[in-house]
Enzyme design. Structure first.
Site, PDB file in Angstrom:
ATOM      1  N   GLU A   1       0.842  -1.207   0.000  1.00 42.05           N
ATOM      2  CA  GLU A   1       0.000   0.000   0.000  1.00 42.05           C
ATOM      3  C   GLU A   1       0.871   1.249   0.000  1.00 42.05           C
ATOM      4  OE1 GLU A   1      -2.888  -0.100   3.189  1.00 42.05           O
ATOM      5  OE2 GLU A   1      -4.153  -1.557   2.133  1.00 42.05           O
TER       6      GLU A   1
ATOM      7  N   GLU B   1      -6.378  -7.243  -1.547  1.00 43.71           N
ATOM      8  CA  GLU B   1      -6.809  -7.127  -0.152  1.00 43.71           C
ATOM      9  C   GLU B   1      -8.155  -6.420  -0.086  1.00 43.71           C
ATOM     10  OE1 GLU B   1      -3.704  -5.802   2.758  1.00 43.71           O
ATOM     11  OE2 GLU B   1      -5.324  -4.557   3.539  1.00 43.71           O
TER      12      GLU B   1
END
Ligand code: GCU
Ligand code: CA
Length: 472
Positions: free
Chosen positions: A297, A389
């Site tokens: 991320e 995710e």
């Protein structure tokens, strides 16, 4: 995962002893001869050489002529392999049903060149434990082919696993395609941080994930900071090697997750990433089931700079694993920019200069509504997207579940064949961890007795609908 969980840092948990799983000794595929099955409108013959057993079934050239087998199997996805000959130049389609449910309206049995030339036609199906009724019935007046046998390759044998069916994956257009060049959707789970929850990834939990949960893949979430890789590169790399073997032994795909998070600029960890991925690709590059997730991320960093990180790390992997799909983290914590005030256009207008890549998207249905949903929908039509995710709750991985919104995401992803990965397969106390606290390491991991609501929901959505991977 974007929320730091510093309070849970539990040094010393990593590196617990691991036994590498070996495939079961009872692994074997079973072949069921057509001449021993129940024949309707057909005859057993042996006048065309090359059959196995004592003969084959010559189905009548009429609609509905059929062969019915009743093999024993393990529950789960299986490959059904029909051995046949068709001495004509015309396809002889058959309708395939399993326990009364149609798995193919018209499986193709093309001409094989001669009645003595035998080939395989395959289809995947969901079998139940114990006896199953499998029927192949002619759908046209030309009848079916001559049928020699049915081989059932079920999940218990390792043969019907997602990897056995789909093989080496590659990006085709904006989709993920299997070894037959057909678009597929993978549905699987992510671990929590391996530095915190190593006890949730063991032989029993992986057996359950592959069998009872019917997961197609496991994302191995290796944090870099927060007590992760940087604290002991050798130990974390060795642990990743062992886990890759354990997951691979169960026929699932592995996402090797370089879980950078804080700092948000992936360049901060570039040299570490080069060291790690060079060794992983070197060791596992010949396997068909590895996907590299090179930046979990990125955040607080413009896309243009994240892109240069990707272009720096991709060659390291390609040097040892030239054909693997590489997953690329996007800005705004994997939101294709939305959470950083950007959008998917930043990526579409400035794509990474490489092939066989997909861009990652993360969402948490309790926090991320229509703006994110619409972004995913638009982006998936323009660039390859893999959801590495997501959670059914808020972006912290905790709080109330929003199953209504989650279902909208799942419907979209099913429709566009966007692969997804749920966070997370652990017994963390937060609502997004599927198991109740204290479940690991002993389980049970199969069934629903130890599951939180998010776990019950996501397990249902992994199992149903069952995988139906195209094989031709
Ligand atoms: C021939 C051939 C048979 C076959 C049949 C058919 O008769 O010998 O084995 O089943 O063609 O067209 O179905
Ligand atoms: Ca015939």
């Amino acid at each position: 995962m974007r929320t730091q969980i510093a309070t849970l840092a539990a040094a010393g948990l990593v590196g617990a002893g691991l036994t590498v799983f070996a495939a079961g000794a009872d692994a074997a595929t079973t072949t069921h001869e057509a001449e021993s099955a129940t024949v309707t409108a057909g005859v057993v013959e042996s006048n065309h050489a090359g059959f196995t057993g004592t003969g084959f079934v010559n189905t009548d050239n009429a609609v509905g002529s059929s062969v019915q087998w009743s093999p024993q199997a393990a529950a789960g996805t299986a490959t059904l392999r029909f051995r046949f000959a068709n001495g004509t130049a015309v396809n002889r389609p058959m309708r395939i049903t399993v326990n009364g449910t149609e798995v193919s309206p018209a499986l193709t049995f093309p001409g094989t060149g001669a009645w003595t030339t035998w080939q395989d036609a395959t289809v995947t199906a969901t079998l139940k434990a114990g006896a199953n009724t499998i029927v192949a019935a002619s759908t046209t007046a030309t009848g079916g082919p001559n049928l020699d046998s049915l081989t059932v390759i079920d999940r218990a044998t390792g043969g019907g696993t997602p990897v056995a069916v789909n093989g080496q994956l590659r990006v085709c257009g904006v989709k993920l395609c299997n070894q037959y060049g057909r678009p597929i959707q993978l549905r699987g789970m992510s671990t929590h941080g391996l530095q915190w929850y190593p006890n949730c990834v063991n032989n029993a939990s992986l057996d359950a994930l592959a069998g009872d949960w019917q997961a197609d893949h496991l994302r191995l979430s290796m944090y870099i900071q927060e007590g992760g890789y940087e604290t002991n590169p050798r130990q974390f790399t060795d642990r990743m090697h062992a886990l890759i073997e354990q997951v691979s032994a169960r026929g699932m795909y592995v996402i090797v997750d370089w879980h950078q998070l804080t700092p948000g600029d992936p360049h901060y960890n570039l040299e570490r990433a080069r060291t790690f991925f060079a060794e992983i690709a070197q060791r596992h590059g010949s396997k068909p089931n590895i996907l590299y997730d090179v930046a979990n991320e990125p955040n607080g960093t413009p896309w243009s700079r994240i892109k240069t990180y990707h272009e720096a790390i991709i060659p390291t992997i390609r040097a040892a694993d030239p054909d693997a799909v590489i997953l690329l983290g996007t800005h705004g914590w994997g939101s294709l920019g939305v959470s950083d005030g950007g959008s998917e256009a930043d990526v579409i207008n400035n794509p990474v200069n490489a092939t066989n890549i997909m861009y990652t998207f993360h969402f948490y249905a309790g926090s991320h509504g229509t703006e994110y949903l619409n972004t995913l929908s638009r982006a998936a039509d323009r660039i390859p997207v893999f959801v590495t995710e997501f959670g059914t709750q808020t972006a912290s991985g905790d709080g109330a579940n929003n199953f209504t919104r989650s279902q909208q995401y799942l419907d979209l992803m099913a429709q566009k064949k966007i692969s997804w990965t749920n966070w997370n397969y652990s017994d963390d106390s937060r609502s997004g961890a599927v198991f109740n606290s204290g479940t690991c390491p002993g389980g049970p991991f199969a069934g629903t007795s130890r599951l939180k609501p998010a776990g019950v929901w996501i397990r249902d959505h992994l199992k149903s609908p069952a995988d139906a991977f195209p094989t031709a």
